[in-house]
Design a protein around this motif. Structure first.
Motif, PDB file in Angstrom:
ATOM      1  N   MET A   1       0.849  -1.204   0.000  1.00 56.81           N
ATOM      2  CA  MET A   1       0.000   0.000   0.000  1.00 56.81           C
ATOM      3  C   MET A   1       0.876   1.242   0.000  1.00 56.81           C
ATOM      4  O   MET A   1       1.787   1.362   0.809  1.00 56.81           O
ATOM      5  CB  MET A   1      -0.894  -0.029   1.231  1.00 56.81           C
ATOM      6  CG  MET A   1      -1.668   1.249   1.448  1.00 56.81           C
ATOM      7  SD  MET A   1      -3.358   0.920   1.916  1.00 56.81           S
ATOM      8  CE  MET A   1      -3.986   2.556   1.937  1.00 56.81           C
ATOM      9  N   PHE A   2       0.635   2.110  -0.956  1.00 55.61           N
ATOM     10  CA  PHE A   2       1.442   3.328  -1.045  1.00 55.61           C
ATOM     11  C   PHE A   2       0.790   4.454  -0.217  1.00 55.61           C
ATOM     12  O   PHE A   2      -0.416   4.475  -0.010  1.00 55.61           O
ATOM     13  CB  PHE A   2       1.569   3.774  -2.509  1.00 55.61           C
ATOM     14  CG  PHE A   2       0.281   4.232  -3.124  1.00 55.61           C
ATOM     15  CD1 PHE A   2      -0.039   5.596  -3.164  1.00 55.61           C
ATOM     16  CD2 PHE A   2      -0.636   3.310  -3.655  1.00 55.61           C
ATOM     17  CE1 PHE A   2      -1.230   6.008  -3.728  1.00 55.61           C
ATOM     18  CE2 PHE A   2      -1.823   3.733  -4.205  1.00 55.61           C
ATOM     19  CZ  PHE A   2      -2.130   5.089  -4.247  1.00 55.61           C
ATOM     20  N   LEU A   6      -2.212  13.579   0.290  1.00 56.14           N
ATOM     21  CA  LEU A   6      -3.561  14.126   0.455  1.00 56.14           C
ATOM     22  C   LEU A   6      -3.550  15.613   0.859  1.00 56.14           C
ATOM     23  O   LEU A   6      -4.504  16.096   1.447  1.00 56.14           O
ATOM     24  CB  LEU A   6      -4.321  13.318   1.515  1.00 56.14           C
ATOM     25  CG  LEU A   6      -4.498  11.820   1.238  1.00 56.14           C
ATOM     26  CD1 LEU A   6      -5.159  11.159   2.415  1.00 56.14           C
ATOM     27  CD2 LEU A   6      -5.327  11.593  -0.024  1.00 56.14           C
ATOM     28  N   THR A   7      -2.437  16.307   0.531  1.00 57.97           N
ATOM     29  CA  THR A   7      -2.342  17.718   0.969  1.00 57.97           C
ATOM     30  C   THR A   7      -3.429  18.577   0.338  1.00 57.97           C
ATOM     31  O   THR A   7      -4.011  19.447   0.999  1.00 57.97           O
ATOM     32  CB  THR A   7      -0.962  18.309   0.615  1.00 57.97           C
ATOM     33  OG1 THR A   7      -0.673  17.960  -0.743  1.00 57.97           O
ATOM     34  CG2 THR A   7       0.111  17.791   1.535  1.00 57.97           C
ATOM     35  N   THR A   8      -3.732  18.342  -0.939  1.00 56.41           N
ATOM     36  CA  THR A   8      -4.765  19.135  -1.629  1.00 56.41           C
ATOM     37  C   THR A   8      -6.123  18.904  -0.977  1.00 56.41           C
ATOM     38  O   THR A   8      -6.869  19.859  -0.691  1.00 56.41           O
ATOM     39  CB  THR A   8      -4.854  18.732  -3.116  1.00 56.41           C
ATOM     40  OG1 THR A   8      -3.550  18.733  -3.662  1.00 56.41           O
ATOM     41  CG2 THR A   8      -5.740  19.676  -3.896  1.00 56.41           C
ATOM     42  N   TRP A  25      -9.677  15.653   9.944  1.00 60.78           N
ATOM     43  CA  TRP A  25      -9.400  14.208  10.091  1.00 60.78           C
ATOM     44  C   TRP A  25      -9.825  13.506   8.813  1.00 60.78           C
ATOM     45  O   TRP A  25     -10.929  13.694   8.322  1.00 60.78           O
ATOM     46  CB  TRP A  25     -10.178  13.641  11.273  1.00 60.78           C
ATOM     47  CG  TRP A  25      -9.929  12.172  11.498  1.00 60.78           C
ATOM     48  CD1 TRP A  25      -8.900  11.621  12.187  1.00 60.78           C
ATOM     49  CD2 TRP A  25     -10.712  11.074  11.013  1.00 60.78           C
ATOM     50  NE1 TRP A  25      -8.988  10.247  12.188  1.00 60.78           N
ATOM     51  CE2 TRP A  25     -10.097   9.874  11.464  1.00 60.78           C
ATOM     52  CE3 TRP A  25     -11.871  10.979  10.225  1.00 60.78           C
ATOM     53  CZ2 TRP A  25     -10.604   8.614  11.178  1.00 60.78           C
ATOM     54  CZ3 TRP A  25     -12.364   9.720   9.948  1.00 60.78           C
ATOM     55  CH2 TRP A  25     -11.734   8.538  10.417  1.00 60.78           C
ATOM     56  N   ILE A  26      -8.907  12.699   8.264  1.00 64.79           N
ATOM     57  CA  ILE A  26      -9.192  11.933   7.043  1.00 64.79           C
ATOM     58  C   ILE A  26      -9.109  10.451   7.389  1.00 64.79           C
ATOM     59  O   ILE A  26      -8.146  10.013   8.026  1.00 64.79           O
ATOM     60  CB  ILE A  26      -8.185  12.303   5.931  1.00 64.79           C
ATOM     61  CG1 ILE A  26      -8.418  13.763   5.505  1.00 64.79           C
ATOM     62  CG2 ILE A  26      -8.298  11.377   4.753  1.00 64.79           C
ATOM     63  CD1 ILE A  26      -7.398  14.308   4.546  1.00 64.79           C
ATOM     64  N   ASP A  27     -10.119   9.688   6.995  1.00 67.73           N
ATOM     65  CA  ASP A  27     -10.188   8.255   7.323  1.00 67.73           C
ATOM     66  C   ASP A  27      -9.013   7.524   6.675  1.00 67.73           C
ATOM     67  O   ASP A  27      -8.884   7.488   5.442  1.00 67.73           O
ATOM     68  CB  ASP A  27     -11.521   7.677   6.811  1.00 67.73           C
ATOM     69  CG  ASP A  27     -11.812   6.314   7.414  1.00 67.73           C
ATOM     70  OD1 ASP A  27     -10.836   5.645   7.840  1.00 67.73           O
ATOM     71  OD2 ASP A  27     -12.994   5.920   7.470  1.00 67.73           O
ATOM     72  N   VAL A  31      -8.188   5.911   2.085  1.00 66.65           N
ATOM     73  CA  VAL A  31      -7.232   6.831   1.457  1.00 66.65           C
ATOM     74  C   VAL A  31      -7.377   6.848  -0.062  1.00 66.65           C
ATOM     75  O   VAL A  31      -7.374   7.905  -0.695  1.00 66.65           O
ATOM     76  CB  VAL A  31      -5.785   6.466   1.858  1.00 66.65           C
ATOM     77  CG1 VAL A  31      -4.775   7.255   1.045  1.00 66.65           C
ATOM     78  CG2 VAL A  31      -5.566   6.708   3.343  1.00 66.65           C
ATOM     79  N   SER A  32      -7.551   5.666  -0.659  1.00 62.13           N
ATOM     80  CA  SER A  32      -7.614   5.592  -2.130  1.00 62.13           C
ATOM     81  C   SER A  32      -8.820   6.358  -2.665  1.00 62.13           C
ATOM     82  O   SER A  32      -8.726   7.097  -3.647  1.00 62.13           O
ATOM     83  CB  SER A  32      -7.683   4.125  -2.577  1.00 62.13           C
ATOM     84  OG  SER A  32      -8.782   3.488  -1.935  1.00 62.13           O
ATOM     85  N   GLU A  33      -9.948   6.230  -1.950  1.00 59.70           N
ATOM     86  CA  GLU A  33     -11.171   6.924  -2.401  1.00 59.70           C
ATOM     87  C   GLU A  33     -11.015   8.438  -2.242  1.00 59.70           C
ATOM     88  O   GLU A  33     -11.398   9.212  -3.114  1.00 59.70           O
ATOM     89  CB  GLU A  33     -12.376   6.435  -1.563  1.00 59.70           C
ATOM     90  CG  GLU A  33     -13.718   6.837  -2.174  1.00 59.70           C
ATOM     91  CD  GLU A  33     -14.899   6.415  -1.299  1.00 59.70           C
ATOM     92  OE1 GLU A  33     -15.898   7.154  -1.303  1.00 59.70           O
ATOM     93  OE2 GLU A  33     -14.800   5.372  -0.628  1.00 59.70           O
TER      94      GLU A  33
END
Length: 192
Positions: A1-2, A6-8, A25-27, A31-33
């Motif tokens: 998994m890379f 997600l800065t943008t 907060w980001i789940d 991440v891929s979605e």
């Protein structure tokens, strides 16, 4: 998994949620979605679905402060090492004086309104209070009681003296009348 960048998404989310980037907060499981979302509309959808949300505000607890304040009320933590200002700066003598004067003057005013002291005594005690005669309310109260007792004693003595004077005067007048009547009786007896 890379590890996706997600800065943008974080920047857009912080703008939409009206908070700083550190509050977003980001789940981590989605991440891929989330990395696919590249518009504000996409980010709004993710916010709605709960994959992105605003972290709650970190509370600033007052517990320790309250505990310390409670201890200080009991006199702890107030030794020489904890003091910064001079004694005068910490509790000005002028403030203590004002407090004392207000207490004494309020008491005097109350006593005058209740009729416990007359206006002459009020003025005398007011001036004495200003002259630092009374340390506190209790001392002033004791002084008032003593002064009233003394005044009552003087009045009783003066009344007694006045009564004595009147009695003596009445006795003198009676005696003078008796003597006058005797004299008249003698004169009338001689004439007969």
């Amino acid at each position: 998994m890379f590890a996706a960048n997600l800065t943008t998404q974080k920047r857009l989310a912080s703008s939409i949620l009206k908070c700083g980037k550190r509050k977003v907060w980001i789940d981590p499981n989605e991440v891929s979605e989330i990395s696919q979302a590249n518009s504000r509309q996409d980010i709004r959808k993710l916010v709605k679905s709960g994959l992105i949300f605003k972290k709650p505000q970190v509370s600033h607890s007052r517990f320790r402060t309250r505990e310390l304040a409670a201890a200080k009320r009991l006199g702890r933590h107030t030794g020489y090492g904890k003091r910064k200002g001079t004694a005068e700066a910490r509790m000005p003598s002028s403030v203590l004086w004002m407090r004392r004067m207000r207490v004494l003057r309020n008491m005097l005013r109350k006593y005058r309104e209740q009729g416990k002291i007359d206006r002459h005594m009020y003025h005398e005690l007011y001036v004495k209070s200003k002259g630092n005669t009374f340390k506190n309310k209790r001392v002033l109260m004791e002084h008032i009681h003593k002064a009233k007792a003394e005044n009552a004693r003087i009045k009783a003595l003066s009344d007694q003296a006045e009564a004595h004077r009147l009695r003596n005067k009445a006795a003198r007048e009676r005696r003078a009348q008796r003597i006058a009547s005797k004299r008249e009786a003698l004169i009338s007896g001689e004439q007969q």
